[in-house]
Design a protein around this motif. Structure first.
Motif, PDB file in Angstrom:
ATOM      1  N   GLU A   1       0.821  -1.178  -0.164  1.00 14.63           N
ATOM      2  CA  GLU A   1      -0.080   0.049   0.045  1.00 14.63           C
ATOM      3  C   GLU A   1       0.804   1.198  -0.070  1.00 14.63           C
ATOM      4  N   GLY A   2       1.796   1.148   0.959  1.00 16.37           N
ATOM      5  CA  GLY A   2       2.768   2.427   0.954  1.00 16.37           C
ATOM      6  C   GLY A   2       3.643   2.553  -0.410  1.00 16.37           C
ATOM      7  N   ILE A   3       3.942   1.674  -0.985  1.00 21.72           N
ATOM      8  CA  ILE A   3       4.701   1.740  -2.273  1.00 21.72           C
ATOM      9  C   ILE A   3       3.878   2.196  -3.320  1.00 21.72           C
ATOM     10  N   THR A   4       2.438   1.557  -3.399  1.00 15.98           N
ATOM     11  CA  THR A   4       1.751   2.190  -4.328  1.00 15.98           C
ATOM     12  C   THR A   4       1.275   3.614  -4.243  1.00 15.98           C
ATOM     13  N   GLN A   5       1.034   4.112  -3.059  1.00 18.25           N
ATOM     14  CA  GLN A   5       0.766   5.311  -2.751  1.00 18.25           C
ATOM     15  C   GLN A   5       1.987   6.464  -3.093  1.00 18.25           C
ATOM     16  N   LEU A   6       3.215   5.900  -2.536  1.00 16.63           N
ATOM     17  CA  LEU A   6       4.282   6.733  -2.798  1.00 16.63           C
ATOM     18  C   LEU A   6       4.544   6.819  -4.324  1.00 16.63           C
ATOM     19  N   LEU A   7       4.301   5.936  -5.132  1.00 13.02           N
ATOM     20  CA  LEU A   7       4.785   6.100  -6.459  1.00 13.02           C
ATOM     21  C   LEU A   7       3.520   7.209  -7.048  1.00 13.02           C
ATOM     22  N   HIS A   8       2.128   6.948  -6.514  1.00 15.32           N
ATOM     23  CA  HIS A   8       1.396   8.118  -7.236  1.00 15.32           C
ATOM     24  C   HIS A   8       1.687   9.647  -6.681  1.00 15.32           C
ATOM     25  N   ASN A   9       2.252   9.522  -5.454  1.00 17.32           N
ATOM     26  CA  ASN A   9       2.558  10.890  -4.910  1.00 17.32           C
ATOM     27  C   ASN A   9       3.891  11.715  -5.257  1.00 17.32           C
ATOM     28  N   LEU A  10       4.473  10.649  -5.841  1.00 11.39           N
ATOM     29  CA  LEU A  10       5.985  11.231  -6.262  1.00 11.39           C
ATOM     30  C   LEU A  10       6.111  12.700  -7.275  1.00 11.39           C
ATOM     31  N   PRO A  11       5.108  12.827  -7.932  1.00 13.44           N
ATOM     32  CA  PRO A  11       5.069  14.234  -8.930  1.00 13.44           C
ATOM     33  C   PRO A  11       4.767  15.000  -7.775  1.00 13.44           C
ATOM     34  N   TYR A  12       3.958  15.149  -6.880  1.00 17.11           N
ATOM     35  CA  TYR A  12       3.664  16.167  -6.030  1.00 17.11           C
ATOM     36  C   TYR A  12       4.659  16.335  -5.063  1.00 17.11           C
ATOM     37  N   GLN A  13       5.579  15.482  -4.625  1.00 18.56           N
ATOM     38  CA  GLN A  13       6.777  15.673  -3.905  1.00 18.56           C
ATOM     39  C   GLN A  13       7.778  16.277  -4.595  1.00 18.56           C
ATOM     40  N   LEU A  14       7.934  16.044  -5.936  1.00 18.21           N
ATOM     41  CA  LEU A  14       8.950  16.736  -6.824  1.00 18.21           C
ATOM     42  C   LEU A  14       8.589  18.154  -7.079  1.00 18.21           C
ATOM     43  N   ALA A  15       7.036  18.383  -7.110  1.00 21.29           N
ATOM     44  CA  ALA A  15       6.701  19.666  -7.475  1.00 21.29           C
ATOM     45  C   ALA A  15       6.728  20.519  -6.076  1.00 21.29           C
ATOM     46  N   ASN A  16       6.896  20.232  -4.954  1.00 20.89           N
ATOM     47  CA  ASN A  16       7.075  21.095  -3.776  1.00 20.89           C
ATOM     48  C   ASN A  16       8.269  20.947  -3.260  1.00 20.89           C
ATOM     49  N   PRO A  17       8.690  22.051  -2.248  1.00 23.57           N
ATOM     50  CA  PRO A  17       9.977  22.192  -1.735  1.00 23.57           C
ATOM     51  C   PRO A  17      10.314  21.040  -0.876  1.00 23.57           C
ATOM     52  N   SER A  18      11.529  20.517  -0.495  1.00 19.95           N
ATOM     53  CA  SER A  18      11.851  19.445   0.168  1.00 19.95           C
ATOM     54  C   SER A  18      11.973  19.649   1.666  1.00 19.95           C
ATOM     55  N   LEU A  19      12.143  18.807   2.672  1.00 16.64           N
ATOM     56  CA  LEU A  19      12.533  18.780   3.823  1.00 16.64           C
ATOM     57  C   LEU A  19      13.971  19.733   3.871  1.00 16.64           C
ATOM     58  N   LYS A  20      14.890  19.028   3.224  1.00 15.52           N
ATOM     59  CA  LYS A  20      16.265  19.861   3.091  1.00 15.52           C
ATOM     60  C   LYS A  20      16.046  21.479   2.885  1.00 15.52           C
ATOM     61  N   ASP A  21      15.105  21.850   1.965  1.00 14.01           N
ATOM     62  CA  ASP A  21      14.850  23.200   1.928  1.00 14.01           C
ATOM     63  C   ASP A  21      14.349  23.807   3.101  1.00 14.01           C
ATOM     64  N   LEU A  22      13.389  23.153   3.696  1.00 12.21           N
ATOM     65  CA  LEU A  22      12.947  23.710   5.185  1.00 12.21           C
ATOM     66  C   LEU A  22      13.964  23.839   5.974  1.00 12.21           C
ATOM     67  N   LEU A  23      14.833  22.858   6.094  1.00 12.62           N
ATOM     68  CA  LEU A  23      15.692  22.903   7.376  1.00 12.62           C
ATOM     69  C   LEU A  23      16.802  24.085   7.121  1.00 12.62           C
ATOM     70  N   LYS A  24      17.095  24.379   5.892  1.00 15.39           N
ATOM     71  CA  LYS A  24      18.008  25.175   5.264  1.00 15.39           C
ATOM     72  C   LYS A  24      17.576  26.685   5.821  1.00 15.39           C
ATOM     73  N   GLN A  25      16.258  26.843   5.526  1.00 11.20           N
ATOM     74  CA  GLN A  25      15.684  28.053   5.844  1.00 11.20           C
ATOM     75  C   GLN A  25      15.439  28.308   7.355  1.00 11.20           C
ATOM     76  N   ARG A  26      15.146  27.201   8.129  1.00 15.70           N
ATOM     77  CA  ARG A  26      14.630  27.530   9.330  1.00 15.70           C
ATOM     78  C   ARG A  26      15.356  27.024  10.524  1.00 15.70           C
TER      79      ARG A  26
END
Length: 255
Positions: free
Chosen positions: A4-29
């Motif tokens: 279930e997790g693998i299937t949903q992760l693959l569906h969500n991947l484009p949304y992840q790539l289209a938004n900032p990353s955790l690394k971006d967040l930590l860099k800022q805050r």
């Protein structure tokens, strides 16, 4: 769970790539704010809300997905709202269109989330990022530059981990009962999925109560979450982070 997790992760991947990353967040805050308050939805939460409201501007507020509707109802704005689970009920936490209230809140969602969660976030225009948990399939994608979050098994463990990564020196836990209340209920009355939602998990497991006074009833899952907290609390002491359990109820969390 894994499929279930693998299937949903693959569906969500484009949304992840289209938004900032955790690394971006930590860099800022990272290292900008000394105090963090991690808000969970144990039965003790409601009594702490007046005090939380009073001190909301003196700390980062990091809350569990199910705490978000309760905080919104009481007009307490969190800084971060986190979601970890794979199941489709999570979207119910996010389906309210609170655009004015949601301004400046960042929703941080595990990449294994159900597509209905992404749909709800998109529909209500909530600002969000997706983060991989350090699970075998996620690691196999070699997206290390995006960062990982969610080594523990509960969303509260995930929130605590975020507080540590953001460099907070004092981390305060509220609503982290990890036990049934005196009426035998698992959550507060205002809880989205009813205050009795985990009452069927009772198995006669009793552990030391908050403050070391007496015993309280817990369940196997909550006890795992508690032990994860205890492990993490001991680890972060080495980097001068102090944890305060201000739940004033539930189970004792050592450290």
């Amino acid at each position: 769970d894994s499929f279930e997790g693998i299937t949903q992760l693959l569906h969500n991947l484009p949304y992840q790539l289209a938004n900032p990353s955790l690394k971006d967040l930590l860099k800022q805050r990272k290292d900008k704010i000394e105090n963090a308050i991690v808000v969970s939805t144990g039965p003790s939460l409601i009594k702490q809300l007046p005090l939380l409201k009073e001190y909301a501007n003196k700390a980062s507020i990091i809350c569990a997905d199910t705490a978000y509707p309760i905080l919104a109802k009481h007009n307490i704005k969190p800084d971060y709202v986190l979601a970890l689970e794979r199941h489709d009920l999570v979207y119910q936490c996010f389906e309210q269109d609170n655009q004015e209230f949601d301004k400046d809140i960042l929703f941080i969602i595990a990449s294994v989330a159900h597509k209905s969660v992404i749909d709800a976030l998109e529909k209500t225009k909530k600002p969000y990022i997706l983060v991989h948990r350090p699970l075998p399939f996620s690691k196999a994608l070699h997206m290390d530059d995006y960062g990982y979050l969610g080594t523990g098994m509960s969303v509260a463990n995930m929130a605590y981990e975020l507080a540590v990564k953001l460099g907070h020196k004092n981390i305060i836990l509220i609503g982290q009962d990890l036990a049934y209340d005196e009426n035998g209920n698992s959550h507060p009355k205002e809880y989205l999925h009813t205050q009795e939602s985990e009452n069927d998990r009772k198995e006669g497991l009793f552990i030391t109560a908050y403050g070391g006074n007496g015993k309280v009833e817990t369940n196997m899952c909550w006890d795992i979450f508690r032990k994860t907290f205890q492990r993490d609390i001991e680890l972060v002491k080495k980097i001068n982070i102090t944890t305060y359990n201000a739940t004033e109820g539930g189970a004792r969390i050592e450290g």
